[in-house]
Motif scaffolding. Structure first.
Motif, mmCIF file in Angstrom:
data_model
loop_
_atom_site.group_PDB
_atom_site.id
_atom_site.type_symbol
_atom_site.label_atom_id
_atom_site.label_comp_id
_atom_site.label_asym_id
_atom_site.label_seq_id
_atom_site.Cartn_x
_atom_site.Cartn_y
_atom_site.Cartn_z
ATOM 1 N N PRO A 10 0.836 -1.211 0.000
ATOM 2 C CA PRO A 10 0.000 0.000 0.000
ATOM 3 C C PRO A 10 0.870 1.259 0.000
ATOM 4 O O PRO A 10 1.682 1.460 0.906
ATOM 5 N N VAL A 11 0.702 2.086 -1.023
ATOM 6 C CA VAL A 11 1.516 3.304 -1.160
ATOM 7 C C VAL A 11 0.720 4.505 -0.670
ATOM 8 O O VAL A 11 -0.398 4.743 -1.124
ATOM 9 N N ILE A 12 1.295 5.270 0.255
ATOM 10 C CA ILE A 12 0.631 6.466 0.789
ATOM 11 C C ILE A 12 1.359 7.743 0.395
ATOM 12 O O ILE A 12 0.914 8.844 0.722
ATOM 13 N N GLY A 13 2.475 7.613 -0.311
ATOM 14 C CA GLY A 13 3.204 8.798 -0.745
ATOM 15 C C GLY A 13 4.383 8.436 -1.630
ATOM 16 O O GLY A 13 4.685 7.260 -1.844
ATOM 17 N N ARG A 14 5.053 9.464 -2.152
ATOM 18 C CA ARG A 14 6.155 9.299 -3.086
ATOM 19 C C ARG A 14 7.405 9.998 -2.561
ATOM 20 O O ARG A 14 7.318 10.987 -1.835
ATOM 21 N N ILE A 15 8.560 9.487 -2.969
ATOM 22 C CA ILE A 15 9.845 10.148 -2.725
ATOM 23 C C ILE A 15 10.506 10.327 -4.080
ATOM 24 O O ILE A 15 10.626 9.374 -4.857
ATOM 25 N N SER A 16 10.935 11.541 -4.392
ATOM 26 C CA SER A 16 11.566 11.780 -5.697
ATOM 27 C C SER A 16 12.781 12.678 -5.534
ATOM 28 O O SER A 16 12.950 13.357 -4.514
ATOM 29 N N ILE A 17 13.643 12.672 -6.551
ATOM 30 C CA ILE A 17 14.763 13.630 -6.603
ATOM 31 C C ILE A 17 14.675 14.400 -7.921
ATOM 32 O O ILE A 17 15.668 14.731 -8.539
ATOM 33 N N GLY A 18 13.458 14.682 -8.299
ATOM 34 C CA GLY A 18 13.202 15.451 -9.513
ATOM 35 C C GLY A 18 11.732 15.816 -9.566
ATOM 36 O O GLY A 18 10.958 15.484 -8.677
ATOM 37 N N ARG A 19 11.367 16.503 -10.599
ATOM 38 C CA ARG A 19 9.978 16.911 -10.744
ATOM 39 C C ARG A 19 9.682 17.110 -12.228
ATOM 40 O O ARG A 19 10.596 17.127 -13.061
ATOM 41 N N VAL A 20 8.406 17.233 -12.535
ATOM 42 C CA VAL A 20 7.982 17.510 -13.906
ATOM 43 C C VAL A 20 7.543 18.964 -13.984
ATOM 44 O O VAL A 20 6.727 19.416 -13.185
ATOM 45 N N VAL A 21 8.112 19.712 -14.920
ATOM 46 C CA VAL A 21 7.785 21.130 -15.069
ATOM 47 C C VAL A 21 7.219 21.373 -16.463
ATOM 48 O O VAL A 21 7.467 20.603 -17.399
ATOM 49 N N GLU A 22 6.455 22.434 -16.599
ATOM 50 C CA GLU A 22 5.864 22.778 -17.888
ATOM 51 C C GLU A 22 6.696 23.855 -18.563
ATOM 52 O O GLU A 22 6.934 24.931 -18.008
ATOM 53 N N LYS A 23 7.160 23.548 -19.785
ATOM 54 C CA LYS A 23 7.956 24.492 -20.563
ATOM 55 C C LYS A 23 7.432 24.533 -21.989
ATOM 56 O O LYS A 23 7.329 23.496 -22.646
ATOM 57 N N ASN A 24 7.080 25.711 -22.432
ATOM 58 C CA ASN A 24 6.560 25.893 -23.798
ATOM 59 C C ASN A 24 5.400 24.951 -24.109
ATOM 60 O O ASN A 24 5.314 24.366 -25.187
ATOM 61 N N GLY A 25 4.537 24.805 -23.116
ATOM 62 C CA GLY A 25 3.356 23.979 -23.314
ATOM 63 C C GLY A 25 3.593 22.483 -23.192
ATOM 64 O O GLY A 25 2.677 21.696 -23.387
ATOM 65 N N LYS A 26 4.829 22.078 -22.865
ATOM 66 C CA LYS A 26 5.138 20.664 -22.708
ATOM 67 C C LYS A 26 5.551 20.373 -21.269
ATOM 68 O O LYS A 26 6.195 21.184 -20.624
ATOM 69 N N ARG A 27 5.139 19.193 -20.786
ATOM 70 C CA ARG A 27 5.538 18.758 -19.459
ATOM 71 C C ARG A 27 6.818 17.933 -19.585
ATOM 72 O O ARG A 27 6.835 16.892 -20.253
ATOM 73 N N LEU A 28 7.900 18.416 -18.964
ATOM 74 C CA LEU A 28 9.205 17.786 -19.107
ATOM 75 C C LEU A 28 9.800 17.476 -17.737
ATOM 76 O O LEU A 28 9.614 18.221 -16.779
ATOM 77 N N PRO A 29 10.551 16.364 -17.635
ATOM 78 C CA PRO A 29 11.198 16.026 -16.366
ATOM 79 C C PRO A 29 12.386 16.945 -16.101
ATOM 80 O O PRO A 29 13.090 17.362 -17.017
ATOM 81 N N GLU A 30 12.604 17.251 -14.836
ATOM 82 C CA GLU A 30 13.724 18.109 -14.439
ATOM 83 C C GLU A 30 14.372 17.518 -13.199
ATOM 84 O O GLU A 30 13.705 17.232 -12.207
ATOM 85 N N LYS A 31 15.685 17.314 -13.254
ATOM 86 C CA LYS A 31 16.410 16.738 -12.129
ATOM 87 C C LYS A 31 16.531 17.745 -10.990
ATOM 88 O O LYS A 31 16.440 18.950 -11.190
ATOM 89 N N ASP A 32 16.763 17.214 -9.773
ATOM 90 C CA ASP A 32 16.912 18.070 -8.602
ATOM 91 C C ASP A 32 18.075 17.549 -7.768
ATOM 92 O O ASP A 32 18.590 16.447 -8.009
ATOM 93 N N ASP A 33 18.503 18.340 -6.783
ATOM 94 C CA ASP A 33 19.604 17.927 -5.918
ATOM 95 C C ASP A 33 19.125 17.746 -4.477
ATOM 96 O O ASP A 33 19.879 17.947 -3.528
ATOM 97 N N GLN A 34 17.878 17.340 -4.328
ATOM 98 C CA GLN A 34 17.317 17.103 -3.007
ATOM 99 C C GLN A 34 16.120 16.159 -3.123
ATOM 100 O O GLN A 34 15.578 15.946 -4.206
ATOM 101 N N PHE A 35 15.737 15.581 -1.987
ATOM 102 C CA PHE A 35 14.533 14.760 -1.940
ATOM 103 C C PHE A 35 13.298 15.643 -1.844
ATOM 104 O O PHE A 35 13.346 16.739 -1.287
ATOM 105 N N THR A 36 12.200 15.146 -2.367
ATOM 106 C CA THR A 36 10.887 15.739 -2.148
ATOM 107 C C THR A 36 9.931 14.609 -1.802
ATOM 108 O O THR A 36 9.892 13.594 -2.501
#
Length: 294
Positions: A10-36
């Motif tokens: 059972p999953v109650i949440g996510r851990i990531s080291i990146g996020r998806v951002v919108e650029k020029n109308g497109k959703r693109l992955p973007e790396k990060d240097d921390q956990f979220t």
């Protein structure tokens, strides 16, 4: 138990080291240097932060979250970290093929077939970045839900290789008591010639800060015995979890596949991923490997 449906933790949440951002109308992955740490609710602005994210940042007294105290739900390393070579159809998120380097399950014109799996670099069907390692690490944060897990998903060789090694080492040293070992997820960075000396961040698994191996192993053994005395059967939990995961040919749905392709496959969502239209050349293959980041 209903057949053909994988019964996953059972999953109650996510851990990531990146996020998806919108650029020029497109959703693109973007790396990060921390956990979220996020919930499972996604809006146009991205995944909603989980309350634990802010709480842990306050505890560390840092704006960047680079370590997370965790425990593991299972004693079996392979239940905590699920990893396979996986080929997702980019538009639908449907898993087309998944294997372990020896054997795979693949959708073909004849239906679902069991075939040899030579690994992505040696496979004509999923080579050149179409097939990647895909790992899901299940962990527990806090004690609000003792069966609920947070999942860290990755297609990065560095994270999967490091986590797999650590899990097996800790399993051996603790006498098999992984589920009661106090651990910590830690973000590490390195650079390579393939990354053009830019930092690549990956996830490691360590003992809690300030604890020695002897202290951690003693704690794990004592806590495991205390659970036995209370009638908590960890071995049976592992057995039930394994049976649930084996209840279907693929452990992930198309919905999860869409999340994975959006987060980890840059600019590939609109590509034709048929075997006859794969990109060719060593440069493309290396670029696909490096773009996984972790």
């Amino acid at each position: 138990m209903i057949k053909g449906l994988a019964i996953t933790p059972p999953v109650i949440g996510r851990i990531s080291i990146g996020r998806v951002v919108e650029k020029n109308g497109k959703r693109l992955p973007e790396k990060d240097d921390q956990f979220t740490i996020t919930t499972q609710i996604q809006t146009k602005e991205g995944w909603l932060p989980h309350p634990l994210d802010e709480a842990l940042r306050k505890e560390t007294q840092s704006s960047k979250l680079r370590s997370i105290p965790i425990t593991l739900p299972f004693n079996d390393p392979d239940l905590n970290l699920r990893a396979e070579y996986t080929f997702f159809e980019r538009k639908s998120g449907r898993p087309l093929c998944a294997g372990d380097g020896e054997a795979c399950r693949r959708h073909t014109d004849k239906g679902l077939e069991s075939l040899p799996c030579p690994s992505p670099d040696l496979c004509d069907y999923g080579s050149h970045g179409l097939c990647k390692p895909y790992g899901r690490l299940y962990v527990q944060i806090g004690d609000d839900d003792e069966l609920g897990c947070f999942v860290f998903r990755t297609t990065g060789y560095n994270s999967i290789r490091t986590l797999a090694a650590r899990l097996r080492y800790f399993h051996a040293i603790s006498g098999g008591n992984l589920a009661t070992l106090p651990l910590e997820l830690k973000l590490r960075g390195k650079s390579t010639s393939q990354s053009h000396r830019a930092p690549i961040y990956y996830v490691d698994l360590t003992l809690r800060t300030g604890q020695s191996m002897k202290e951690a192993a003693t704690h794990a053994r004592g806590e495991a015995q205390a659970q036995v005395n209370l009638g908590i059967n960890q071995a049976e939990l592992d057995k039930v979890a394994q049976a649930g995961l084996m209840n279907a040919q693929f452990e992930y749905s198309e919905d999860e596949g869409l999340q994975v392709t959006e987060e980890f496959y840059r600019n590939e969502a609109n590509q034709d991923t048929s075997a006859s239209k794969q990109p060719s050349g060593l440069k493309e293959a290396l670029s696909a490997k490096v773009s996984g980041g972790e």
